[in-house]
Design an enzyme around this catalytic site. Structure first.
Site, PDB file in Angstrom:
ATOM      1  N   ASP A  11      -7.227   6.167  -7.374  1.00 15.57           N
ATOM      2  CA  ASP A  11      -7.797   7.225  -6.893  1.00 15.57           C
ATOM      3  C   ASP A  11      -6.922   8.320  -7.171  1.00 15.57           C
ATOM      4  OD1 ASP A  11      -7.297   7.484  -3.514  1.00 15.57           O
ATOM      5  OD2 ASP A  11      -6.071   6.389  -4.785  1.00 15.57           O
ATOM      6  N   ASP A  16      -0.569   7.460  -7.270  1.00 14.30           N
ATOM      7  CA  ASP A  16      -1.421   6.459  -8.472  1.00 14.30           C
ATOM      8  C   ASP A  16      -0.944   6.597  -9.608  1.00 14.30           C
ATOM      9  OD1 ASP A  16      -3.328   7.698  -6.028  1.00 14.30           O
ATOM     10  OD2 ASP A  16      -4.200   5.829  -6.592  1.00 14.30           O
ATOM     11  N   VAL A 138      -5.095   0.507  -5.948  1.00 12.43           N
ATOM     12  CA  VAL A 138      -3.860   1.606  -5.139  1.00 12.43           C
ATOM     13  C   VAL A 138      -4.835   2.583  -4.579  1.00 12.43           C
ATOM     14  CG1 VAL A 138      -1.898   0.867  -6.193  1.00 12.43           C
ATOM     15  CG2 VAL A 138      -3.319   2.433  -7.225  1.00 12.43           C
ATOM     16  N   HIS A 256       3.746   5.658  -2.156  1.00 16.61           N
ATOM     17  CA  HIS A 256       2.976   4.671  -1.881  1.00 16.61           C
ATOM     18  C   HIS A 256       2.682   3.551  -3.095  1.00 16.61           C
ATOM     19  CE1 HIS A 256       2.432   6.608   1.879  1.00 16.61           C
ATOM     20  NE2 HIS A 256       1.659   7.577   1.415  1.00 16.61           N
ATOM     21  N   ASP A 257       2.025   3.800  -4.072  1.00 16.58           N
ATOM     22  CA  ASP A 257       1.183   3.008  -4.887  1.00 16.58           C
ATOM     23  C   ASP A 257       2.131   2.620  -5.981  1.00 16.58           C
ATOM     24  OD1 ASP A 257      -1.504   5.452  -5.063  1.00 16.58           O
ATOM     25  OD2 ASP A 257      -1.148   3.979  -3.675  1.00 16.58           O
TER      26      ASP A 257
HETATM   27  O1  RIB Z   1      -2.418   5.860   2.393  1.00 13.78           O
HETATM   28  C1  RIB Z   1      -1.789   6.075   1.061  1.00 13.78           C
HETATM   29  C2  RIB Z   1      -2.806   5.758   0.039  1.00 13.78           C
HETATM   30  O2  RIB Z   1      -3.829   6.648   0.268  1.00 13.78           O
HETATM   31  C3  RIB Z   1      -2.173   6.040  -1.397  1.00 13.78           C
HETATM   32  O3  RIB Z   1      -2.959   5.093  -2.199  1.00 13.78           O
HETATM   33  C4  RIB Z   1      -2.618   7.246  -1.921  1.00 13.78           C
HETATM   34  O4  RIB Z   1      -2.717   7.692  -2.986  1.00 13.78           O
HETATM   35  C5  RIB Z   1      -3.913   7.320  -1.031  1.00 13.78           C
HETATM   36  O5  RIB Z   1      -4.917   6.902  -2.017  1.00 13.78           O
HETATM   37 CA    CA Z   2      -3.948   5.985  -4.164  1.00 20.54          CA
END
Ligand code: RIB
Ligand code: CA
Length: 326
Positions: A11, A16, A138, A256-257
């Site tokens: 997303d 990402d 992700v 994160h991803d």
């Molecule tokens: O909570 C973090 C996630 O939410 C990550 O994948 C960020 O890109 C959003 O999609």
């Molecule tokens: Ca994401």
């Protein structure tokens, strides 16, 4: 070492984009079959354009497929929390514009998405593949859940699913819930109950693998297109997280991803991995989207359904990002 066949489900979203960049920059490790966009950080028009911009900026020829515009069960019960981004189908989901922005700060894409929908392409590609394929979702799990429901036989062709989502001790979009699972908890339930070989990378791990501004400036000295993209996107994340959810160190942000891609490059980047039963609340109440992680084994009748990453080796993660900027 054989390349791992992978499909990203994204997303896009700044993190990402970096997750895809790390894989694109490691062609000796990954055979990327496609990028599937999904509704999440922003509506599907934005996440698809941002995915195209990322692929084109990095000079990749990986095809992009448009995925689901709405979560799995978002409109079936209008009295429950409507699971669509704030501001409508193409509005700002998280409310934290500088973390992602509606459109990534990369040139408008001139390449086009493929004609086939992401879910149909996923099913056809998996069924036709000689080799088993690793999925790297992700964002919200909407596309994966639909593919599993429409054609369960794809399970035989899935090597592993490395998911960014869920949370054990933290929340981000609400006090209890992580964003990807909050946007589409029904889809998360379908995937977690699928019996697939799942590695789940929750906020607990991604928050321990934050990147500091000083490290960002160092890794971007190379000036490559990957470095330029890293600098643009992560500096926006550091600004946004400083204002919304400060990390344990100032001037830092989680990516994160990208920790999912890093794990596939070096599994030891996760330094606390447990076999855990994980469920999800989709009741539409105050804990909607909450991941229930039975780390303490309070439900002995529930067999573990994933490997749950509880902590990461931050330095190893930063080095993988830096290597991708060369
Ligand atoms: O909570 C973090 C996630 O939410 C990550 O994948 C960020 O890109 C959003 O999609
Ligand atoms: Ca994401």
């Amino acid at each position: 070492m054989d390349k791992r066949k992978v499909i990203f489900d994204v997303d896009t979203g700044s993190d990402d984009a970096i997750a895809m960049m790390v894989a694109i920059q490691n062609p000796d490790r990954f055979d990327i079959l496609g990028m599937c966009s999904v509704n999440g950080n922003r509506g599907i028009d934005y996440t698809t354009e941002n995915t195209l911009r990322t692929v084109e900026w990095l000079g990749s020829d990986v095809p992009v497929f448009r995925g689901c515009a709405l979560p799995y069960a978002s409109t079936l019960d209008p009295w429950r929390r409507p699971r669509i981004p704030y501001g409508g189908a193409n509005g700002c989901a998280s409310g934290q514009s500088s973390i992602h922005g509606d459109l990534l700060d990369l040139p408008e894409a001139t390449i086009k998405e493929q004609d086939k929908s992401a879910v149909m392409w996923l099913i056809e590609t998996l069924l036709a593949s000689e080799d088993r394929i690793t999925l790297i979702p992700v964002g919200p799990l909407t596309n994966i859940a639909h593919a599993l429901r429409i054609e369960p036989r794809i399970k035989e062709k899935i090597e592993e699913v490395v998911i960014m989502g869920a949370a054990y001790h933290v929340g981000n979009i609400t006090a209890t819930s992580e964003f990807n699972w909050w946007i589409d908890p029904e889809a998360a339930k379908i995937v977690m109950d699928s019996g697939l070989n799942i590695t789940l990378v929750p906020l607990d791990a991604t928050h321990s693998a934050y990147v500091k501004g000083s490290e960002l400036r160092e890794m971007c000295k190379s000036g490559t297109r990957a470095a330029q993209m890293m600098e643009k996107l992560v500096s926006g994340r550091i600004k946004g997280y400083g204002a919304w959810q400060p990390m344990e160190e100032e001037d830092a942000a989680p990516i994160h991803d990208a920790l999912c891609t890093a794990y596939l490059i070096d599994p030891t980047v996760i330094d606390d991995m447990r076999e855990v039963w994980v469920d999800v609340d989709f009741s539409g109440g105050p804990a909607d989207g909450m991941s229930i992680c039975d780390v303490e084994k309070r439900h002995p009748d529930k067999k573990p359904n994933c490997r749950l990453a509880l902590h990461a080796d931050r330095e190893k993660f930063v080095k993988i990002l830096a290597d991708a900027c060369k």
